[in-house]
Design an enzyme around this catalytic site. Structure first.
Site, PDB file in Angstrom:
ATOM      1  N   CYS A  89       0.803  -1.223   0.000  1.00  0.00           N
ATOM      2  CA  CYS A  89       0.000   0.000   0.000  1.00  0.00           C
ATOM      3  C   CYS A  89       0.838   1.276   0.000  1.00  0.00           C
ATOM      4  O   CYS A  89       0.345   2.338  -0.372  1.00  0.00           O
ATOM      5  CB  CYS A  89      -0.933   0.007   1.204  1.00  0.00           C
ATOM      6  SG  CYS A  89      -2.150  -1.324   1.175  1.00  0.00           S
ATOM      7  N   HIS A 336      -9.069   3.898  -1.381  1.00  0.00           N
ATOM      8  CA  HIS A 336      -7.675   3.467  -1.248  1.00  0.00           C
ATOM      9  C   HIS A 336      -7.239   2.749  -2.527  1.00  0.00           C
ATOM     10  O   HIS A 336      -7.271   1.522  -2.599  1.00  0.00           O
ATOM     11  CB  HIS A 336      -7.567   2.541  -0.031  1.00  0.00           C
ATOM     12  CG  HIS A 336      -6.206   2.003   0.249  1.00  0.00           C
ATOM     13  ND1 HIS A 336      -5.038   2.572  -0.256  1.00  0.00           N
ATOM     14  CD2 HIS A 336      -5.810   0.933   1.004  1.00  0.00           C
ATOM     15  CE1 HIS A 336      -3.996   1.868   0.183  1.00  0.00           C
ATOM     16  NE2 HIS A 336      -4.437   0.867   0.928  1.00  0.00           N
ATOM     17  N   CYS A 366       0.501   2.002   6.568  1.00  0.00           N
ATOM     18  CA  CYS A 366       0.750   0.593   6.875  1.00  0.00           C
ATOM     19  C   CYS A 366       0.779  -0.203   5.574  1.00  0.00           C
ATOM     20  O   CYS A 366       0.165   0.196   4.577  1.00  0.00           O
ATOM     21  CB  CYS A 366      -0.322   0.038   7.814  1.00  0.00           C
ATOM     22  SG  CYS A 366      -1.994   0.051   7.145  1.00  0.00           S
TER      23      CYS A 366
END
Length: 381
Positions: A89, A336, A366
């Site tokens: 990510c 996201h 994270c």
């Protein structure tokens, strides 16, 4: 080492799954934001030394080096290279770090960093569908734990004592803040509209107005029968891209450009891969120590809302002011798009800093496998 600044930051709207951007190829979406970056800055692409591009699921439409093909799709000179990187990510946040490091060291002078993910076309987990990426030794080291982020989020909620109501309240706040920001026009200057066959996409699509804890209570847990994590308190599956223009302040002056922020420090850490999503906590401590900046000096924190317990645990451990955490909403409301999210968050944070005269902004993300990036930037007045 040379000083480094970001002189321009743009992003597409973040589209919801099967929404307005679903029909756009990731390479074309990347090309669109690359061209918006040079148009807004007035920079000739010929001076760009490299394009460092984040993308997580590098299969199908996102295979074969999205970064390079985005340069070609943008119509930029063939002499400009491009590379695609994957730090889960945090891919485009790491892309920014790599771009900064190249300029800081003097190896390159002008670099574009950013990323893309069109999850409507390349579904989450597509890269794992035909293989076993973790291998028997890694699985054996952690007693066969499947490295499932949803289960990790449940473990975080249990460790910090967050019940269903608490995580849902955090999620509702994300939507409320995002709606207020969108209505106030906070995102308009940073977003470049995208023309599609079905119309023009001009705004983030994921915000659910009128979200309440009572409505979220109707959603079933997604990872554990008696768990607290569900679709409403998790980051949204999304489509989007963003790009940042990086150079030295001296080069910016030569080009007649005004820097937005100064890159102060960056850090990346490894953390417990079973809890997995707690990396932003030590990453924050590490980047602040490197910069010699106190937590109390930071005026805005962007902590990616992969799942609600992630920023909640970060807040509990750091003691940061809750009002400064994701003040415009986060991934629960705004989406996201994996490999693009780091650059999207940085673009959003930079504009918030500029609009409100905030000196320091800290972003942390994270990442799968128990790693995390943190980046600290300073407003250039």
């Amino acid at each position: 080492m040379r000083e480094v600044v970001i002189v321009e930051a743009v992003r597409t709207p973040v589209g919801k799954r099967n929404g307005g951007l679903a029909g756009v190829h990731p390479v074309d979406l990347s090309a669109h934001v690359l061209n918006a970056l040079v148009e807004r800055s007035g920079v000739n692409p010929e001076i760009i030394d490299d394009v460092v591009w984040g993308c997580v699921s590098q299969v199908g439409d996102q295979s074969s080096n999205v970064g390079r093909y985005s340069v070609l799709a943008a119509g930029w000179p063939e002499s400009i290279p491009g590379v695609t990187i994957n730090r889960a990510c945090g891919s485009s946040q790491q892309a920014l770090d790599f771009a900064v490091q190249a300029v800081m060291s003097g190896q390159q002078d002008v670099v574009v960093a950013g990323g893309v993910e069109v999850m409507s076309r390349v579904p989450l987990g597509a890269a794992r569908s035909t293989g076993a990426p973790y291998g028997p030794k890694a699985l054996g080291r952690y007693e066969g734990f499947a490295f499932n982020q949803g289960i990790s989020a449940e473990k975080i909620a249990q460790k910090w004592g967050y019940d269903r109501t608490a995580v849902d309240e955090f999620s509702v706040l994300s939507h409320e803040r995002a709606a207020i920001a969108q209505d106030a026009g906070a995102f308009e200057s940073q977003i470049v509209a995208v023309e599609t066959e079905d119309g023009v996409v001009t705004a983030d699509e994921g915000i659910r107005r009128g979200s309440t804890v009572e409505k979220l209570a109707n959603l079933k847990p997604a990872f554990a029968e008696d768990g607290v994590i569900h679709a409403g308190n998790s980051s949204q599956i999304s489509d989007g891209a963003a790009a940042l223009l990086v150079m030295t302040p001296e080069r910016a002056k030569e080009l007649g450009l005004k820097p937005l922020v100064r890159y102060t420090a960056g850090a990346v850490v490894g953390d417990d891969p079973v809890l997995m999503l707690t990396g932003p906590i030590p990453a924050t401590a590490k980047v602040l120590a490197k910069a010699g900046v106190k937590l109390s000096e930071v005026g805005v924190f962007e902590v990616n809302e992969a799942f609600a317990p992630v920023p909640m645990a970060w807040l509990a451990e750091t003691g940061a002011d809750p009002a400064l955490l994701n003040p415009l909403g986060g991934a629960i409301a705004l989406g996201h798009p994996l490999g693009g999210s780091g650059a999207v968050l940085m673009t959003r944070m930079i504009n918030h800093m500029r609009d409100n005269g905030i000196r320091y902004g800290l972003q942390t993300m994270c990442e799968g496998g128990g790693t995390a990036n943190a980046t600290l930037v300073e407003l250039v007045s």
